[in-house]
Motif scaffolding. Structure first.
Motif, PDB file in Angstrom:
ATOM      1  N   ASP A   1      12.938 -13.427 -33.935  1.00 50.61           N
ATOM      2  CA  ASP A   1      13.343 -12.177 -34.570  1.00 50.61           C
ATOM      3  C   ASP A   1      12.521 -12.032 -35.853  1.00 50.61           C
ATOM      4  O   ASP A   1      12.901 -12.525 -36.918  1.00 50.61           O
ATOM      5  CB  ASP A   1      14.856 -12.206 -34.883  1.00 50.61           C
ATOM      6  CG  ASP A   1      15.350 -10.919 -35.504  1.00 50.61           C
ATOM      7  OD1 ASP A   1      14.520 -10.090 -35.946  1.00 50.61           O
ATOM      8  OD2 ASP A   1      16.582 -10.733 -35.577  1.00 50.61           O
ATOM      9  N   LEU A   2      11.379 -11.372 -35.753  1.00 43.94           N
ATOM     10  CA  LEU A   2      10.437 -11.342 -36.870  1.00 43.94           C
ATOM     11  C   LEU A   2      11.020 -10.660 -38.105  1.00 43.94           C
ATOM     12  O   LEU A   2      10.722 -11.057 -39.231  1.00 43.94           O
ATOM     13  CB  LEU A   2       9.139 -10.656 -36.439  1.00 43.94           C
ATOM     14  CG  LEU A   2       8.379 -11.311 -35.276  1.00 43.94           C
ATOM     15  CD1 LEU A   2       7.046 -10.619 -35.056  1.00 43.94           C
ATOM     16  CD2 LEU A   2       8.169 -12.798 -35.520  1.00 43.94           C
ATOM     17  N   ASN A   3      11.837  -9.653 -37.890  1.00 53.63           N
ATOM     18  CA  ASN A   3      12.447  -8.968 -39.039  1.00 53.63           C
ATOM     19  C   ASN A   3      13.326  -9.928 -39.845  1.00 53.63           C
ATOM     20  O   ASN A   3      13.373  -9.854 -41.079  1.00 53.63           O
ATOM     21  CB  ASN A   3      13.263  -7.768 -38.574  1.00 53.63           C
ATOM     22  CG  ASN A   3      12.384  -6.599 -38.176  1.00 53.63           C
ATOM     23  OD1 ASN A   3      11.300  -6.411 -38.728  1.00 53.63           O
ATOM     24  ND2 ASN A   3      12.828  -5.815 -37.204  1.00 53.63           N
ATOM     25  N   GLN A   4      14.020 -10.819 -39.135  1.00 51.61           N
ATOM     26  CA  GLN A   4      14.868 -11.798 -39.819  1.00 51.61           C
ATOM     27  C   GLN A   4      14.015 -12.761 -40.650  1.00 51.61           C
ATOM     28  O   GLN A   4      14.333 -13.057 -41.803  1.00 51.61           O
ATOM     29  CB  GLN A   4      15.690 -12.582 -38.789  1.00 51.61           C
ATOM     30  CG  GLN A   4      16.619 -13.626 -39.408  1.00 51.61           C
ATOM     31  CD  GLN A   4      17.404 -14.389 -38.358  1.00 51.61           C
ATOM     32  OE1 GLN A   4      17.632 -13.901 -37.263  1.00 51.61           O
ATOM     33  NE2 GLN A   4      17.806 -15.605 -38.683  1.00 51.61           N
ATOM     34  N   THR A   5      12.927 -13.224 -40.060  1.00 55.16           N
ATOM     35  CA  THR A   5      12.039 -14.138 -40.774  1.00 55.16           C
ATOM     36  C   THR A   5      11.394 -13.444 -41.967  1.00 55.16           C
ATOM     37  O   THR A   5      11.293 -14.012 -43.061  1.00 55.16           O
ATOM     38  CB  THR A   5      10.957 -14.686 -39.821  1.00 55.16           C
ATOM     39  OG1 THR A   5      11.590 -15.335 -38.716  1.00 55.16           O
ATOM     40  CG2 THR A   5      10.047 -15.671 -40.541  1.00 55.16           C
ATOM     41  N   ILE A   6      10.970 -12.203 -41.779  1.00 53.86           N
ATOM     42  CA  ILE A   6      10.368 -11.423 -42.873  1.00 53.86           C
ATOM     43  C   ILE A   6      11.363 -11.262 -44.024  1.00 53.86           C
ATOM     44  O   ILE A   6      11.020 -11.459 -45.197  1.00 53.86           O
ATOM     45  CB  ILE A   6       9.908 -10.041 -42.368  1.00 53.86           C
ATOM     46  CG1 ILE A   6       8.673 -10.186 -41.470  1.00 53.86           C
ATOM     47  CG2 ILE A   6       9.603  -9.105 -43.531  1.00 53.86           C
ATOM     48  CD1 ILE A   6       8.282  -8.913 -40.750  1.00 53.86           C
ATOM     49  N   LYS A   7      12.588 -10.913 -43.684  1.00 54.86           N
ATOM     50  CA  LYS A   7      13.617 -10.694 -44.703  1.00 54.86           C
ATOM     51  C   LYS A   7      13.836 -11.950 -45.539  1.00 54.86           C
ATOM     52  O   LYS A   7      13.933 -11.891 -46.777  1.00 54.86           O
ATOM     53  CB  LYS A   7      14.919 -10.252 -44.029  1.00 54.86           C
ATOM     54  CG  LYS A   7      16.044  -9.911 -44.990  1.00 54.86           C
ATOM     55  CD  LYS A   7      17.275  -9.422 -44.235  1.00 54.86           C
ATOM     56  CE  LYS A   7      18.409  -9.088 -45.195  1.00 54.86           C
ATOM     57  NZ  LYS A   7      19.618  -8.630 -44.462  1.00 54.86           N
ATOM     58  N   LYS A   8      13.910 -13.106 -44.873  1.00 56.73           N
ATOM     59  CA  LYS A   8      14.165 -14.358 -45.596  1.00 56.73           C
ATOM     60  C   LYS A   8      12.981 -14.747 -46.469  1.00 56.73           C
ATOM     61  O   LYS A   8      13.155 -15.190 -47.608  1.00 56.73           O
ATOM     62  CB  LYS A   8      14.500 -15.470 -44.600  1.00 56.73           C
ATOM     63  CG  LYS A   8      15.868 -15.300 -43.955  1.00 56.73           C
ATOM     64  CD  LYS A   8      16.227 -16.460 -43.054  1.00 56.73           C
ATOM     65  CE  LYS A   8      17.630 -16.285 -42.482  1.00 56.73           C
ATOM     66  NZ  LYS A   8      18.004 -17.421 -41.591  1.00 56.73           N
ATOM     67  N   LEU A   9      11.777 -14.573 -45.966  1.00 52.84           N
ATOM     68  CA  LEU A   9      10.597 -14.909 -46.756  1.00 52.84           C
ATOM     69  C   LEU A   9      10.460 -14.008 -47.979  1.00 52.84           C
ATOM     70  O   LEU A   9      10.126 -14.474 -49.080  1.00 52.84           O
ATOM     71  CB  LEU A   9       9.338 -14.824 -45.890  1.00 52.84           C
ATOM     72  CG  LEU A   9       9.123 -15.982 -44.900  1.00 52.84           C
ATOM     73  CD1 LEU A   9       8.022 -15.650 -43.905  1.00 52.84           C
ATOM     74  CD2 LEU A   9       8.784 -17.276 -45.648  1.00 52.84           C
TER      75      LEU A   9
END
Length: 327
Positions: free
Chosen positions: A48-56
């Motif tokens: 889930d790239l959006n989840q990873t982007i949000k956390k980074l």
């Protein structure tokens, strides 16, 4: 204190030994970063790239230490991690996206090496591409994308009878090998690897390692297969031994291996750290098997052993890799 995110593969509850090793790497790197006065934060890379982007974005790291080896259990997606970091413009360790993709796709890497006149064993792909007109006597069926010797064992060796039979064997084994696979000519001989790291004044070639196959029966294939790497109670694991000391008769061979490893580093635009795996046939000719653009950094891994031989402390090496990522 500057934050360093250790970005690692997402590990599931039923993870295998090779997958769990990613967490061992993360813990060792975390300890090294503490010694270097960084604040390490472990973060799994999820599909889930959006989840990873949000956390980074929320973490705002100084840099990312990338040890992602697979995504959703697939090595073929490994380059998504670096591509995402490129998109976010966050500095990260190790190889850039193009090098990660090219070296992870092993048949493609072999084709590039062949065009650059770097000797690599002949191969046949599932699509029917043959790198040479004369078939080899014996082939080793390997995963096109997965590292860590996934699906590799002594039954992976196939004696060539005809092209149709070889294609059938690849299709039969592809699920065990994680999808796409290829057949590589088996080189009967010695096995070596060369680790490289970006130091303060350029790339350093670490001491060469040879894998010894102790007490193997004459008819037992000498392979660094899955058992040899990961199954601690197996004969293969306990009898595949790494050595760094060589007789003076091997001096020219070791020099050649180091030179070829550097050629691979330059050819693929490697960065940070990497490892090149070789077989050397009975005539002393080196063949490049694979290039690993993010080799294992666990305390008991070959890369760490090579650092010890070079008198480089683990945390110092981690510092070199971080500094290289910020250039």
């Amino acid at each position: 204190m500057k934050k360093i995110v250790i970005l690692h593969s997402d590990i599931y509850a039923d993870a295998t030994e090779d997958e769990l090793d990613c967490l061992e790497q993360a813990e060792a790197i975390s300890e090294a970063l503490h010694l270097l006065d960084y604040e390490p934060i472990l973060l799994p890379f999820v599909l889930d790239l959006n989840q990873t982007i949000k956390k980074l974005k929320a973490l705002k790291p100084y840099a990312v230490f990338n040890i992602v080896e697979s995504i959703n259990g697939k090595g073929s997606l490994i380059h998504l991690a670096t591509a995402l970091l490129d998109y976010l413009q966050i500095p990260y360790t190790g190889c850039h996206t193009d090098a990660m993709f090219l070296t992870s796709n092993k048949p493609l890497a072999k084709k590039i090496m062949q065009h650059a006149n770097i000797v690599t064993p002949a191969w046949v792909t599932q699509e029917g591409f043959c790198s040479q007109s004369t078939p080899a006597n014996v082939y080793l069926i390997k995963s096109s994308w997965e590292h860590a010797s996934i699906g590799l064992d002594e039954n992976s060796l196939i004696r060539y009878t005809n092209q149709e039979n070889l294609m059938e064997e690849m299709n039969r084994r592809k699920e065990k090998l994680g999808g796409s696979c290829y057949a590589e000519a088996y080189i009967d001989g010695r096995e070596f690897n060369i680790a490289l790291i970006s130091g303060m004044s350029g790339v350093m070639v670490l001491p060469a390692a040879e894998m010894l196959f102790r007490d193997y029966a004459p008819n037992k294939p000498k392979l660094v297969d899955y058992k040899a790497k990961w199954v601690a109670d197996s004969f293969e694991y306990n009898n595949t031994i790494r050595k760094f000391d060589f007789h003076e008769n091997d001096a020219d061979l070791i020099s050649a291996l180091r030179e070829i490893a550097l050629r691979c580093w330059d050819l693929f635009g490697l960065r940070g750290y990497a490892r090149v795996d070789f077989r050397v046939d009975n005539q002393g000719i080196p063949f490049v098997l694979e290039i690993n653009a993010n080799p294992c950094l666990s305390p008991d891994a070959g890369f760490t052993a090579a650092l010890e031989q070079a008198k480089i402390k683990y945390h110092e090496a981690i510092g070199f890799i971080i500094k290289n990522s910020l250039k």
